[in-house]
Design an enzyme around this catalytic site. Structure first.
Site, mmCIF file in Angstrom:
data_model
loop_
_atom_site.group_PDB
_atom_site.id
_atom_site.type_symbol
_atom_site.label_atom_id
_atom_site.label_comp_id
_atom_site.label_asym_id
_atom_site.label_seq_id
_atom_site.Cartn_x
_atom_site.Cartn_y
_atom_site.Cartn_z
ATOM 1 N N GLN A 9 -25.835 1.985 -32.964
ATOM 2 C CA GLN A 9 -25.977 1.466 -34.364
ATOM 3 C C GLN A 9 -27.042 1.620 -35.054
ATOM 4 O OE1 GLN A 9 -24.702 -2.532 -34.598
ATOM 5 N NE2 GLN A 9 -22.359 -2.010 -34.234
ATOM 6 N N ASP A 29 -35.375 28.966 -38.912
ATOM 7 C CA ASP A 29 -34.051 28.769 -39.001
ATOM 8 C C ASP A 29 -33.240 29.310 -39.959
ATOM 9 O OD1 ASP A 29 -31.345 27.291 -38.026
ATOM 10 O OD2 ASP A 29 -32.897 26.581 -36.350
ATOM 11 N N ASP A 71 -32.202 12.465 -47.263
ATOM 12 C CA ASP A 71 -32.840 11.960 -46.008
ATOM 13 C C ASP A 71 -33.961 12.970 -45.935
ATOM 14 O OD1 ASP A 71 -30.925 10.068 -45.469
ATOM 15 O OD2 ASP A 71 -30.236 10.897 -43.662
ATOM 16 N N HIS A 87 -27.254 25.030 -39.419
ATOM 17 C CA HIS A 87 -28.185 24.956 -38.311
ATOM 18 C C HIS A 87 -29.587 24.446 -38.433
ATOM 19 C CE1 HIS A 87 -30.098 26.643 -34.741
ATOM 20 N NE2 HIS A 87 -28.947 26.405 -33.960
ATOM 21 N N ASN A 134 -27.752 29.228 -24.695
ATOM 22 C CA ASN A 134 -26.344 28.409 -24.456
ATOM 23 C C ASN A 134 -25.428 29.498 -23.738
ATOM 24 O OD1 ASN A 134 -27.628 26.512 -25.802
ATOM 25 N ND2 ASN A 134 -26.788 27.274 -27.855
ATOM 26 N N ALA A 191 -37.864 32.476 -25.807
ATOM 27 C CA ALA A 191 -38.280 31.126 -25.021
ATOM 28 C C ALA A 191 -38.862 31.443 -23.648
ATOM 29 C CB ALA A 191 -37.095 30.166 -24.844
ATOM 30 N N SER A 231 -30.396 24.440 -29.057
ATOM 31 C CA SER A 231 -31.119 24.455 -30.481
ATOM 32 C C SER A 231 -31.081 22.920 -30.886
ATOM 33 C CB SER A 231 -29.811 25.084 -31.458
ATOM 34 O OG SER A 231 -29.958 26.550 -31.317
#
Length: 444
Positions: free
Chosen positions: A164, A191, A200, A223, A321, A336, A393
Site C-alpha cells: 500500500q 533508454d 510523477d 521502457h 533476459n 554489462a 531492465s
C-alpha cells in the site's frame, strides 16, 4: 581518393537498422566501426585511418554539444568523433575493413577498433514463470540485519505482501527505511526516452536529449519511462505506492533507443559522452545485446567505462533476459559483461534469481556484480499511467537509485569508492555468486 557514400548493407549482408524493429538478439552489425583513440593523440589515429583505410570525413562532437549528433550518425558519408570520450564511430567501405583493422593493430594512437553492433531494450512483459512467493520482510532486528550475519535471518521473519505504501522492490532493498533521497545527484538513464509530462516525473527531469534521428525524447515505448520512475519516482506518487528509489535525484534522460526499443553502439556512445559532460554520477543502461558462451567483453565499452570511472561516473547495465532457468543459463549480455560496468541480475519476490536472468558463466568480466528486484516491478508508464514490468531492465534502475543515495551520503567519494560501498552493503543470499554476485542490493 575522395570519400563517397557508403552502403552499410554491404557489411556481411546486414542492413542498418537503428530505428527498426528488433529482429532478435543475434549479433547484428551496422557496417560501422567503433574506434577508441589515445586521449592525448587523437588526431594521429584519425589521420592513420584516413590514409590507410579511407574512412569517411570526420565530424567532431565536443563535450556536451550533441544537438545534431543523431543526424550525423545516420549519414553514410560521415564518421563521428566524440572528443570527450576519445572515441569515433567510423564509416568505412567493406573493401577497406581489413585495412582499418590492420591499421588499428599497428598504430599506437589507436587503442581498439570493433564492429558497431545493435542493442536492445530488455523488458519481459509476459513473465515466463509466475512468481509464487513473497519476499522476506525486514521487520525487526535491524542491527543484526545490518551486519549481514546470515541471509536466513531475514527469511525467518516471514513474508510480506503489503504494498500500500511501498512497492515490494523498495521494501526488499530497504529504500523505505533510508533517510537519503539522492538530493542533487545527477543520474543519466540511457533508454527509450521519457514521458516528460508524467505528473510523477516532471519534477525530477533535469535535462533531456534524443540521439535517435526523427524521434523526440518523448517515450512511445514505455521502457525508458519505467526505468526513470524506478530511479527517481516521487515520495508521494499521484497513484499507488511509492516506487522510486532516489526521489530527489536529478534525471538526465537520454533517448538512445528508438520507440521500437532498438539502437546502435554509436547512439549509446553519444549518450554516454553527453551524460559524462553533464556531470552524471551514475549512468543507467537497461539495454544490451546477446553474448555467446566464451565470448570476450567489448574493449570499446570497457575502456570507455574505465574513463568514466576516472571522471567520477559509475555505469550500471542490465545482465540480460536470455535464460530459461533452471536448465538454461545464458551469459551476461554486452555491455554489462565489461569488468568496469556493474552487471545487474533480476530477483523474484522470493529473492531467488528470476527465470530469465542471465548468469556469470563467462570469465574476464562476464560476472554478475549485484542483484535487485526485477519481477513484477511497478513504475511509471507513458500517458501519466503505471505498469508492472519484469526483466533485468527493471532491476538495473534500482541499483542506479541506490548509487545516487550513496553519492548523496558521500559527495566526495570517487566512483570506485561508490562501487565498493555498493557491493559491501549488499545482503548475502544463498544462491551462487554466479547468479547474484555480492547479493541483494541494499539502500544505505
Amino acid at each position: 581518393m575522395a570519400n563517397g557514400p557508403m552502403d552499410r548493407r554491404a557489411f556481411d549482408g546486414q542492413p542498418n537498422r537503428p530505428n527498426g524493429a528488433p529482429t532478435g538478439q543475434g549479433a547484428e552489425y551496422t557496417g560501422r566501426y567503433v574506434v577508441l583513440l589515445d586521449p592525448g593523440n587523437q588526431e594521429s589515429g584519425l589521420n592513420a585511418l584516413r590514409s590507410n583505410a579511407d574512412i569517411a570525413s570526420v565530424e567532431r562532437v565536443r563535450g556536451g554539444e550533441v544537438g545534431n549528433v543523431s543526424e550525423l550518425l545516420e549519414r553514410p558519408d560521415v564518421s563521428v568523433h566524440f572528443e570527450e570520450l576519445a572515441a569515433a564511430v567510423v564509416e568505412v567501405r567493406p573493401e577497406q575493413r581489413h585495412a582499418l583493422v590492420t591499421t588499428a593493430e599497428a598504430d599506437p594512437s589507436i587503442i581498439a577498433a570493433e564492429p558497431e553492433r545493435m542493442v536492445y531494450a530488455m523488458p519481459i512483459t509476459a513473465p515466463t514463470q509466475a512468481p509464487t512467493d513473497f519476499f522476506p520482510a525486514y521487520r525487526s532486528d535491524e542491527e543484526v540485519v545490518d551486519r549481514h550475519t546470515r541471509a536466513e535471518i531475514a527469511a525467518s521473519q516471514g513474508p510480506a505482501s503489503d504494498e500500500q505504501s511501498f512497492t515490494w522492490g523498495l521494501q526488499a532493498i530497504r529504500a523505505n527505511l533510508s533517510h537519503l533521497t539522492g538530493r542533487g545527484v545527477k543520474v543519466a538513464v540511457l533508454d527509450t526516452g521519457v514521458d516528460t509530462d508524467h505528473p510523477d516525473l516532471v519534477g525530477c527531469i533535469e535535462e533531456t536529449m534524443s540521439f535517435v534521428v526523427g524521434e523526440a525524447v518523448e517515450d512511445r515505448n514505455g521502457h525508458g519511462t519505467h526505468c526513470i520512475g524506478t530511479v527517481a519516482g516521487p515520495a508521494k506518487p499521484q497513484q499507488g505506492p511509492r516506487y522510486g528509489v532516489a526521489c530527489d535525484a536529478r534525471i538526465l534522460a537520454g533517448k538512445v533507443l528508438s520507440n521500437r526499443g532498438s539502437g546502435a553502439d554509436g547512439q549509446i556512445l553519444a549518450g554516454m559522452a553527453w551524460a559524462v559532460a553533464r556531470g552524471a554520477r551514475v549512468i543507467s543502461m537497461s539495454l544490451g545485446a546477446l553474448v555467446r558462451p566464451g565470448e570476450l567483453f567489448p574493449q570499446t565499452y570497457e575502456i570507455l567505462a574505465k574513463r568514466a570511472l576516472e571522471r567520477g561516473t559509475v555505469i550500471v547495465a542490465a545482465a540480460g533476459n536470455d535464460s530459461e532457468r533452471p536448465p538454461v543459463i545464458h551469459p551476461v549480455s554486452r555491455p554489462a559483461n565489461c569488468p568496469s560496468i556493474l552487471a545487474v541480475a533480476a530477483l523474484d519476490r522470493s529473492l531467488t534469481p528470476s527465470s530469465f536472468s542471465n548468469g556469470g558463466i563467462n570469465a574476464q568480466g562476464g560476472e554478475i556484480n549485484i542483484a535487485a528486484p526485477g519481477r513484477d516491478v511497478r513504475s511509471a508508464a507513458p500517458g501519466g499511467k503505471y505498469e508492472n514490468l519484469s526483466g533485468t531492465s527493471m532491476a538495473t534502475p534500482h541499483v542506479a537509485g541506490v548509487l545516487a543515495l550513496l553519492a548523496e551520503a558521500h559527495p566526495h567519494a570517487s566512483a570506485a569508492d561508490l562501487v565498493a560501498r555498493l557491493k559491501a552493503g549488499a545482503f548475502p543470499l544463498a544462491q551462487p555468486v554466479r547468479d547474484v554476485g555480492s547479493g541483494l542490493l541494499q539502500a544505505p
